[in-house]
Motif scaffolding. Sequence first.
Motif, mmCIF file in Angstrom:
data_model
loop_
_atom_site.group_PDB
_atom_site.id
_atom_site.type_symbol
_atom_site.label_atom_id
_atom_site.label_comp_id
_atom_site.label_asym_id
_atom_site.label_seq_id
_atom_site.Cartn_x
_atom_site.Cartn_y
_atom_site.Cartn_z
ATOM 1 N N ALA A 106 -11.491 -0.162 1.715
ATOM 2 C CA ALA A 106 -12.210 0.134 0.475
ATOM 3 C C ALA A 106 -11.508 -0.445 -0.758
ATOM 4 O O ALA A 106 -12.159 -0.760 -1.758
ATOM 5 C CB ALA A 106 -12.365 1.641 0.327
ATOM 6 N N ARG A 107 -10.190 -0.583 -0.697
ATOM 7 C CA ARG A 107 -9.438 -1.134 -1.829
ATOM 8 C C ARG A 107 -9.396 -2.653 -1.810
ATOM 9 O O ARG A 107 -8.818 -3.269 -2.687
ATOM 10 C CB ARG A 107 -8.012 -0.591 -1.818
ATOM 11 C CG ARG A 107 -7.951 0.925 -2.024
ATOM 12 C CD ARG A 107 -6.550 1.405 -1.861
ATOM 13 N NE ARG A 107 -6.220 1.248 -0.433
ATOM 14 C CZ ARG A 107 -5.032 1.442 0.095
ATOM 15 N NH1 ARG A 107 -4.036 1.779 -0.662
ATOM 16 N NH2 ARG A 107 -4.832 1.296 1.386
ATOM 17 N N GLY A 108 -9.968 -3.265 -0.782
ATOM 18 C CA GLY A 108 -9.968 -4.715 -0.687
ATOM 19 C C GLY A 108 -8.755 -5.283 0.019
ATOM 20 O O GLY A 108 -8.567 -6.488 0.086
ATOM 21 N N LYS A 109 -7.910 -4.414 0.584
ATOM 22 C CA LYS A 109 -6.703 -4.855 1.276
ATOM 23 C C LYS A 109 -7.062 -5.258 2.708
ATOM 24 O O LYS A 109 -7.784 -4.539 3.396
ATOM 25 C CB LYS A 109 -5.698 -3.699 1.288
ATOM 26 C CG LYS A 109 -4.355 -4.041 1.834
ATOM 27 C CD LYS A 109 -3.411 -2.855 1.688
ATOM 28 C CE LYS A 109 -2.059 -3.170 2.256
ATOM 29 N NZ LYS A 109 -1.161 -2.023 2.186
ATOM 30 N N PRO A 110 -6.566 -6.409 3.194
ATOM 31 C CA PRO A 110 -6.881 -6.810 4.565
ATOM 32 C C PRO A 110 -6.331 -5.809 5.574
ATOM 33 O O PRO A 110 -5.232 -5.303 5.420
ATOM 34 C CB PRO A 110 -6.191 -8.162 4.725
ATOM 35 C CG PRO A 110 -5.862 -8.614 3.358
ATOM 36 C CD PRO A 110 -5.761 -7.404 2.505
ATOM 37 N N MET A 111 -7.135 -5.521 6.597
ATOM 38 C CA MET A 111 -6.709 -4.581 7.633
ATOM 39 C C MET A 111 -6.257 -5.367 8.858
ATOM 40 O O MET A 111 -6.885 -6.351 9.251
ATOM 41 C CB MET A 111 -7.848 -3.638 8.013
ATOM 42 C CG MET A 111 -8.267 -2.747 6.878
ATOM 43 S SD MET A 111 -9.391 -1.416 7.309
ATOM 44 C CE MET A 111 -10.519 -2.120 8.418
ATOM 45 N N ARG A 163 2.431 0.023 8.614
ATOM 46 C CA ARG A 163 2.072 0.004 7.201
ATOM 47 C C ARG A 163 2.424 -1.333 6.559
ATOM 48 O O ARG A 163 1.706 -1.790 5.677
ATOM 49 C CB ARG A 163 2.760 1.141 6.451
ATOM 50 C CG ARG A 163 1.965 2.399 6.530
ATOM 51 C CD ARG A 163 2.474 3.422 5.558
ATOM 52 N NE ARG A 163 2.539 4.678 6.303
ATOM 53 C CZ ARG A 163 3.605 5.411 6.469
ATOM 54 N NH1 ARG A 163 4.724 5.091 5.896
ATOM 55 N NH2 ARG A 163 3.567 6.500 7.179
ATOM 56 N N THR A 164 3.524 -1.939 6.989
ATOM 57 C CA THR A 164 3.884 -3.240 6.424
ATOM 58 C C THR A 164 2.893 -4.306 6.868
ATOM 59 O O THR A 164 2.658 -5.262 6.149
ATOM 60 C CB THR A 164 5.305 -3.683 6.829
ATOM 61 O OG1 THR A 164 5.392 -3.761 8.247
ATOM 62 C CG2 THR A 164 6.344 -2.708 6.293
ATOM 63 N N LEU A 165 2.272 -4.116 8.049
ATOM 64 C CA LEU A 165 1.230 -5.043 8.480
ATOM 65 C C LEU A 165 -0.089 -4.744 7.794
ATOM 66 O O LEU A 165 -0.956 -5.598 7.686
ATOM 67 C CB LEU A 165 1.042 -4.971 10.000
ATOM 68 C CG LEU A 165 2.187 -5.501 10.851
ATOM 69 C CD1 LEU A 165 1.899 -5.253 12.323
ATOM 70 C CD2 LEU A 165 2.388 -6.975 10.587
ATOM 71 N N GLY A 166 -0.281 -3.484 7.390
ATOM 72 C CA GLY A 166 -1.487 -3.112 6.656
ATOM 73 C C GLY A 166 -2.540 -2.382 7.453
ATOM 74 O O GLY A 166 -3.585 -2.082 6.937
ATOM 75 N N GLY A 167 -2.281 -2.063 8.731
ATOM 76 C CA GLY A 167 -3.331 -1.456 9.529
ATOM 77 C C GLY A 167 -3.157 0.003 9.834
ATOM 78 O O GLY A 167 -4.109 0.689 10.126
#
Length: 88
Positions: free
Chosen positions: A13-18, A77-81
């Motif tokens: 939702a924030r536009g951050k890649p998952m 979290r550092t990977l973003g998923g």
Amino acid sequence: MTEPRKTEEQHDARGKPMVAATPRDVVHVRLGSFGLVIAIAVAVIAGLSQVWWLMIIGIVAAAAIGVDMYLATRRQRTLGGGPQSEAG
């Protein structure tokens, strides 16, 4: 030879890649939670039975498992998923 299936990158939702969680980290979290329950139960039962050396082993094991689970979630979290599997 067939090429691996390519999918579009998804965004939250924030536009951050998952990024999908790595299987190793998912296993660390899932098996770690099971081991954490057992280690705490051993520590509590040993404490009630006044078997202090076993209680200390249970506490140390619970702390080690907790640190391992924390590091696995931090890696994700550092990977973003986050710690989630692709199917879940």
